[in-house]
Each structure stands twice: as structure tokens, then as C-alpha cells.
Design a protein around this motif. Structure first.
Motif, short mmCIF file in Angstrom:
data_model
loop_
_atom_site.label_atom_id
_atom_site.label_comp_id
_atom_site.label_asym_id
_atom_site.label_seq_id
_atom_site.Cartn_x
_atom_site.Cartn_y
_atom_site.Cartn_z
N GLY A 17 0.75 -1.30 -0.15
CA GLY A 17 0.09 -0.10 -0.24
C GLY A 17 0.77 1.50 0.08
O GLY A 17 2.08 0.98 -0.12
N GLY A 18 0.12 2.34 0.03
CA GLY A 18 0.88 3.64 0.05
C GLY A 18 2.04 3.80 1.08
O GLY A 18 3.11 4.14 0.69
N VAL A 19 1.68 3.44 2.34
CA VAL A 19 2.66 3.42 3.45
C VAL A 19 3.60 2.20 3.25
O VAL A 19 4.85 2.34 3.20
N ASP B 257 2.55 -2.68 11.28
CA ASP B 257 1.41 -3.00 10.74
C ASP B 257 0.78 -1.49 10.32
O ASP B 257 0.34 -0.44 10.81
N ALA B 258 0.45 -1.70 8.68
CA ALA B 258 0.00 -0.70 8.13
C ALA B 258 -1.49 -1.13 7.55
O ALA B 258 -1.76 -0.41 6.31
N PHE B 259 -2.10 -1.78 8.30
CA PHE B 259 -3.43 -2.25 7.72
C PHE B 259 -4.39 -2.19 8.81
O PHE B 259 -5.57 -1.81 8.65
N THR C 247 2.25 -0.06 15.10
CA THR C 247 1.03 0.17 14.43
C THR C 247 0.57 1.61 13.91
O THR C 247 0.72 2.35 14.59
N ILE C 248 0.20 2.03 12.56
CA ILE C 248 0.02 3.37 12.12
C ILE C 248 -1.60 3.57 12.27
O ILE C 248 -1.97 4.52 11.59
N ILE C 249 -2.34 2.24 12.47
CA ILE C 249 -3.95 2.74 12.37
C ILE C 249 -4.59 1.89 13.67
O ILE C 249 -5.60 2.58 13.92
#
Ligand SMILES: NC(=O)c1ccc[n+]([C@@H]2O[C@H](COP(=O)([O-])OP(=O)(O)OC[C@H]3O[C@@H](n4cnc5c(N)ncnc54)[C@H](OP(=O)(O)O)[C@@H]3O)[C@@H](O)[C@H]2O)c1
Length: 306
Positions: free
Chosen positions: A153-155, A213-215, A235-237
Motif C-alpha cells: 500500500g501507500g505506506v 502494521d499498516a493495515f 501500528t499506524i492505524i
């Protein structure tokens, strides 16, 4: 008159409109930029829907977008070291980059290196600085094995490349459609879904040092189950899981500055980083662009080109 994306109230995609606006006038410490490309980000969907209304309320009519690259069209009276016609990569904190003309503060842009394509430049800021912060948060070294969810993905597509530049072994969770891209970038692709923990253990030789974790949706728990220490689990989310388990949640705000932006642009210029461009859309097709992004299967970035 220049055009800009606006919305008048929280809602679904149909609240987005492309309207004519007054030509913005830069204050003494601002520049006016003619946008060549502007990336879109999932966070903007949440803001537009009002999901973040408590934390980051919109004021209406609201614009959209943080990332952009373009050409300086006008400079404020106190601006030094940049001239009309200069090509820049920048960001706005005013939700305004999805437009033909955008005001930027001095200190919120860097020169566009000659070999950084406009689309990659315009999509760099949010995803790039977030990826940079996430890789830093897990304190990666060349002897580490890192697992990344949302790896194409983007990140995630930037996280995996920054991690490979450090020399780490990188396992990227993605659907089959993205496995070739990951392999081409030195990443071991792993399919997500049933049996993912076993596939990760097998591919890593059961040595997993860090997880980005980018999801969301259970990857913090998976990382803990795989034996990753909380201070090497970012985690970014999934902020609820971060709070529950004491893992890290460093993202954009930890690296959102022009210095990091210049460093990332330099990596692209040097051929050590690529921002995959999934698709470009005209500004007038902003709704289609976000419909595409909402599917959550973008490889790299979706970009608006006025
Ligand atoms: N905290 C911050 O500062 C910050 C900053 C930027 C973004 N974010 C958040 O971070 C998330 C990622 O942003 P983004 O821009 O990278 O999103 P994106 O470009 O939409 O990427 C989504 C990726 O997730 C993958 N994916 C889909 N289902 C999956 C699953 N079940 N397991 C693992 N991967 C899966 C997709 O790959 P496949 O097609 O291969 O399935 C796709 O490449 C978003 O939720 C965004 O809001 C946070």
C-alpha cells in the motif's frame, strides 16, 4: 478562476465537489504553488465522513489533501531563497492540496530533485513521512527480520523499501497481485488470511524481530503471538490495540517535516526509493479517485493531477 475540491458537511463520497474559488493570495511568509500532482490518503476519507470529528473537526466549507508537488507561482513579500518558477515538493496542514493553486508556508516545501517524477513527488509527504517514522519506531538493524502488513500500500510500499535499504530481511503481507512487485524490491511476499502465522514462521526461520502494521484489524495481536516485543511493534492505524497492549503507534506526526521530506526525495533521486503510482485521476474525477482508494487494494499511491 482556480478550482479546488470542497465539501460542505460530513458524508459519503457525493459530498465532494470541484468548485471555482477565489485566487489565493500569499501572506508575507507564504508561497502560492500551481499544483502538478497531489496524492490522496485514507485518512482524508475518515475526516470527510466525520469519523475524526472529535479529534480533528473540519470547518466548512472544507478543502482536502495534504500532499502536493508543483511550481511556485507567486511569493510573499518576506520570502527568501525561493523564486517564481521553482519546482517544489510540499505539504499543507490546511486540508487544501486538492486544488489547482495552493498556499504553502515557508518551511513546508523542499526543491523537487530533477529526476523525481511529478506524481511520485506529489504523493510523497504523508505516506513517506509515516513510513519513515514507522521504520524508526521499530529501531531496525541489518540483522533484523521485519514483517509488514499492507506491504504494497501507500505506506507499506515505502516501509519495505526503507527497511531493505537498512539491510533487514523483510516479509511483506499482500495479496497475490502484489507478490511480484514485492519480490522485485527484495521483499519476501506472504499471503495474508488463514495460516498467515505459520507462513511467516516458515519464511523467517521463526526469527521475527519487528513488525510494522499498516493495515489494522488484528496484526498487532499477530505480531505479539509471533513473539515480537511491544517496543518493536508499531501500528499506524490500530490505536485501540496499541493502547491495550502497550505497543507503539508512531506515524506521520513523528516525522512530518521538510527535513524528512528532503531525505526521502533524495532517496528517490538516487534510485533507492520508488513510490509506485497505482493510478492518476484528473482533479474533476476526485470522487472516482477516492472510490478506488476505499477498496483498500491500492499498490502504492493514487494521485490527482489538475
Ligand atoms: N498514523 C498515521 O500517521 C497514518 C498515516 C498514513 C496512513 N495511515 C493509515 O494507515 C493505513 C494504510 O494507509 P495506506 O495509505 O498505506 O493505505 P492503502 O494505500 O489503501 O493500502 C492498503 C493496502 O492494504 C493491503 N491489504 C488489504 N487487505 C489486507 C489484509 N487483510 N491484510 C494485509 N494487507 C491488506 C492492500 O494490499 P493487497 O491489495 O495486496 O491486499 C493495500 O496495498 C490506513 O488505514 C491509513 O488511514 C495512518
Amino acid at each position: 478562476m482556480p478550482r479546488a475540491v470542497k465539501f460542505d458537511h460530513y458524508g459519503e463520497i457525493d459530498v465532494l465537489r470541484v468548485v471555482e474559488v477565489e485566487r489565493p493570495v500569499p501572506k508575507p511568509n507564504q508561497v502560492l504553488v500551481r499544483v502538478k500532482a497531489a496524492g490522496i490518503n485514507p485518512g482524508e476519507i475518515m475526516i470527510r465522513k466525520g469519523v475524526f470529528a472529535d479529534r480533528w473537526p473540519a470547518t466548512f466549507p472544507s478543502g482536502q489533501g495534504s500532499d502536493l508537488a508543483g511550481i511556485v507561482e507567486e511569493i510573499g513579500s518576506a520570502v527568501k531563497n525561493v523564486a517564481v518558477g521553482d519546482e517544489i515538493i510540499g505539504f499543507t496542514e490546511d486540508r487544501a492540496s486538492h486544488a489547482e493553486l495552493v498556499i504553502l508556508e515557508v518551511g513546508h516545501f523542499v526543491p523537487r530533485p530533477a529526476h523525481v517524477p511529478w506524481e511520485q513527488a506529489g504523493a510523497l509527504f504523508v505516506a513517506g513521512t509515516t513510513a519513515y517514522a514507522a521504520v524508526k519506531a521499530v529501531a531496525l538493524t541489518a540483522s533484523d527480520t521485519l514483517v509488514v502488513s499492507g506491504a504494497a500500500g501507500g505506506v507499506g510500499s515505502i516501509v519495505v523499501q526503507l527497511a531493505r535499504n537498512i539491510g533487514a530481511k523483510v516479509l511483506g503481507l499482500a495479496s497475490a497481485a502484489n507478490h511480484a512487485w514485492l519480490t522485485d524490491h527484495g521483499v519476501i511476499p506472504i499471503s495474508y488470511g488463514d495460516g498467515v502465522a505459520e507462513r511467516i514462521r516458515a519464511a523467517s526461520g521463526n526469527k521475527i524481530d519487528a513488525f510494522v502494521d499498516a493495515f489494522g484489524g488484528g496484526y498487532v495481536e499477530l505480531a505479539l503471538k509471533l513473539g515480537v516485543a511491544p517496543d518493536r511493534n508499531d501500528t499506524i492505524i490500530d490505536f485501540a490495540a496499541a493502547a491495550k497492549y502497550g505497543v507503539k503507534s508512531e506515524g506521520n506526526s513523528a516525522a512530518a517535516n521538510a527535513g524528512v521530506l528532503a531525505e526521502l526525495a533524495g532517496l528517490i533521486e538516487a534510485g533507492r526509493l520508488e513510490i509506485p503510482i497505482a493510478k492518476t485521476y484528473r482533479l474533476a474525477d476526485v470522487r472516482e479517485a477516492y472510490q478506488d482508494l476505499e477498496k483498500r487494494h491500492t499498490r502504492g499511491k493514487i494521485v490527482l493531477v489538475p
